[in-house]
Design an enzyme around this catalytic site. Structure first.
Site, PDB file in Angstrom:
ATOM      1  N   ASP A 223       0.871  -1.217  -0.010  1.00 58.84           N
ATOM      2  CA  ASP A 223       0.471   0.400   0.029  1.00 58.84           C
ATOM      3  C   ASP A 223       0.739   1.314   0.345  1.00 58.84           C
ATOM      4  O   ASP A 223       1.610   1.494   0.898  1.00 58.84           O
ATOM      5  CB  ASP A 223      -1.384  -0.200   1.094  1.00 58.84           C
ATOM      6  CG  ASP A 223      -1.684   0.914   1.209  1.00 58.84           C
ATOM      7  OD1 ASP A 223      -2.598   1.246   0.766  1.00 58.84           O
ATOM      8  OD2 ASP A 223      -1.801   1.864   2.244  1.00 58.84           O
TER       9      ASP A 223
ATOM     10  N   GLU B  54      -1.469  -1.156  -5.918  1.00 59.25           N
ATOM     11  CA  GLU B  54      -3.103  -0.225  -6.962  1.00 59.25           C
ATOM     12  C   GLU B  54      -2.326  -0.377  -8.777  1.00 59.25           C
ATOM     13  O   GLU B  54      -1.687   0.293  -8.061  1.00 59.25           O
ATOM     14  CB  GLU B  54      -3.033   0.580  -5.989  1.00 59.25           C
ATOM     15  CG  GLU B  54      -3.739   0.382  -4.533  1.00 59.25           C
ATOM     16  CD  GLU B  54      -4.631   1.006  -3.110  1.00 59.25           C
ATOM     17  OE1 GLU B  54      -5.619   1.352  -2.848  1.00 59.25           O
ATOM     18  OE2 GLU B  54      -3.633   2.343  -3.207  1.00 59.25           O
TER      19      GLU B  54
ATOM     20  N   ASP C  49      -2.912   1.442   7.005  1.00 61.44           N
ATOM     21  CA  ASP C  49      -2.624   1.096   5.482  1.00 61.44           C
ATOM     22  C   ASP C  49      -2.311  -0.295   5.721  1.00 61.44           C
ATOM     23  O   ASP C  49      -2.325  -1.232   4.411  1.00 61.44           O
ATOM     24  CB  ASP C  49      -0.793   2.588   5.276  1.00 61.44           C
ATOM     25  CG  ASP C  49      -0.994   3.163   5.788  1.00 61.44           C
ATOM     26  OD1 ASP C  49      -2.235   3.745   4.961  1.00 61.44           O
ATOM     27  OD2 ASP C  49      -0.067   4.194   6.355  1.00 61.44           O
TER      28      ASP C  49
END
Ligand SMILES: [Zn+2]
Length: 241
Positions: free
Chosen positions: A39, A123, A202
């Protein structure tokens, strides 16, 4: 190219490397075991699904502060003056220094991650609209695009893999039970009222990112937990409230 002299004359040997021939690619399938989720945070450079965090280096922050100072000084110099020309050079040098430091940090971080897992999930930054969301600042500051390019190329060269997943709700969904737990950006802890898990915000996102890459859907996750009792293993990492 080598030239060799033989009894009957000179011989030229050419060896060619054909870049169009693809390198050996191994087919790595992402699993819960071989995949690490990362992340990209505002606070840390990244947090992994194992709960490890990579901070943005202090020297990098310092260099950026120095750049700001130098730019301010430059703006005060008279146009066309020798002092201004000198200040322009100093600013350019600092820019180069920062770029070098960043690249170096990205390479080191990519290497470290690829030693930890065969597949790295992150991501997808190319999804439209993301630039305006929570990540926009960190994308610009930390050079996320550059880092992911380096990571992906390194992974491919090593027969490893990176996977970009849909970033939607990675920080909101509970990585343990799948329920949505709404929280503002300043809430640093994921505390789930549905299953009781309390972990760093996170870290929760990183686990979700990993699960998405593995195709570990919420329902599948729920089923797995019901059957085996697994899924609570990250629950011991409790962030200070
Ligand atoms: Zn939950």
């Amino acid at each position: 190219m080598t030239i060799s002299r033989k009894a009957d004359g000179y011989y030229i040997t050419l060896s060619l490397e054909d870049k169009s021939v693809p390198a050996l690619t191994t087919k790595v399938e992402p699993t819960l075991k071989n995949t690490l989720g990362i992340d990209m945070g505002l606070k840390e450079f990244l947090v992994t699904s194992e709960g490890e965090s990579v901070p943005i280096p202090q020297y990098y922050r310092k260099s950026q502060q120095r750049l700001k100072t130098l730019q301010k000084r430059l703006s005060r110099k008279k146009k066309g003056s020798k002092r201004r020309l000198k200040a322009v050079k100093t600013v350019a040098k600092q820019h180069k220094k920062i770029a070098d430091q960043r690249k170096d940090f990205h390479f080191k971080t990519a290497n470290e991650l690829l030693l930890k897992a065969e597949v790295i999930a992150h991501e997808n930054l190319n999804i439209k609209g993301l630039a305006k969301t929570r990540l926009s600042k960190s994308i610009n500051d930390a050079g996320w695009g550059n880092f992911l390019t380096i990571l992906t190329v390194k992974a491919e060269n090593a027969g490893q893999k990176t996977i970009a997943v849909n970033p939607k709700n990675t920080s909101q969904d509970c990585s343990n039970c799948g329920e949505k737990v709404k929280k503002e950006l300043n809430i640093r802890t994921h505390s789930c009222p549905h299953c009781g898990v309390v972990i760093d915000r996170d870290l929760n996102a990183a686990i979700n990112i990993k699960n998405r890459a593995v195709g570990h859907s919420v329902l599948k996750a729920r089923g797995a937990r019901r059957n085996t009792g697994a899924g609570k293993r990250e629950a011991h990492i409790v962030a200070p409230a």
